[in-house]
Design an enzyme around this catalytic site. Structure first.
Site, short mmCIF file in Angstrom:
data_model
loop_
_atom_site.label_atom_id
_atom_site.label_comp_id
_atom_site.label_asym_id
_atom_site.label_seq_id
_atom_site.Cartn_x
_atom_site.Cartn_y
_atom_site.Cartn_z
N ASP A 11 0.86 -1.16 0.00
CA ASP A 11 0.00 0.00 0.00
C ASP A 11 0.92 1.23 0.00
OD1 ASP A 11 -2.38 1.63 0.47
OD2 ASP A 11 -1.60 1.82 2.52
N ASP A 13 -0.11 5.24 0.97
CA ASP A 13 -0.33 6.20 2.06
C ASP A 13 -0.37 5.47 3.40
OD1 ASP A 13 -0.70 8.84 0.77
OD2 ASP A 13 -2.33 7.83 -0.26
#
Length: 217
Positions: A11, A13
């Protein structure tokens, strides 16, 4: 403690970069514009695509037009975005075919944020505009693994948010929670946990990758 996998899925952020201040300010301002409760937005926004967050908290609004405005604002608010400790060293040690980014941000914005934080840019990336159903649906991580020529159950996913952890777990990937930018695993689905990437060591082993977890540093 270690695990052998064929690919790593990240991922963005909260996992590769810490962009909390930018994102929370963006949504706080949006909540004020529409007289919405920011706390209710904050409870569901992490890990999700903006369009799905808006559909949940403000179904009366045109989610597509609202998210386009938010994304335009976010592209101008990169100041303060920094890499999670050890992320640059880890990504630089991997071959391009060994890792992918699986993010709820649109592809162009994701690449801009990674570049701003000084991180290597991925050859393989799944963004918000690449899937019809975002996290917590398994499709994003299934697609990320497929871009590496793998099944998700051959991969280790790094995530910080409940929606993303659920997505990776549902896809069949092993999951490592990253807590350095405030990550949480509300459902207890992550098998591993680190605060930053200096807490893992990665070694090639034939066509596999051995990932060793160190004690907290």
């Amino acid at each position: 403690m270690s695990i052998a996998v064929k690919g790593l899925l990240f991922d963005m952020d909260g996992t590769l970069i810490d962009s909390r201040s930018c994102i929370e300010l963006l949504w706080r301002n949006w909540a004020q514009r529409h007289n919405l409760n920011f706390a209710e937005i904050q409870a569901v926004m992490h890990g999700r695509r903006g369009i799905e967050t808006i559909q949940i908290v403000a179904p009366h609004l045109d989610a597509q037009s609202e998210v386009e405005l938010l994304l335009a604002e976010e592209a101008l608010m990169l100041e303060g975005t920094v890499a999670i400790a050890g992320a640059h060293e880890l990504l630089s040690s991997l071959e391009p075919h060994q890792w992918a980014v699986v993010t709820s941000a649109p592809r162009d914005l994701a690449l801009a944020k990674l570049a701003f934080a000084g991180l290597p840019l991925p050859t393989h990336i799944v963004g918000a505009d690449d899937v019809t159903e975002g996290k917590p649906h398994p499709a994003p991580f299934q697609m990320g693994a497929a871009k590496l020529g793998l099944n998700a159950d051959q991969c280790l996913a790094f995530e910080d948010a409940g929606a993303g952890i659920r997505s990776a777990h549902a896809a069949g990937a092993s999951v490592c929670l990253v807590t350095g930018a405030g990550g949480k695993d509300e459902h207890g689905l992550a098998q591993w946990q680190i605060s930053h990437y200096s807490q893992i060591q990665v070694q090639p082993n034939g066509d596999s990758i051995d990932v060793s977890f160190k004690s907290n540093e």
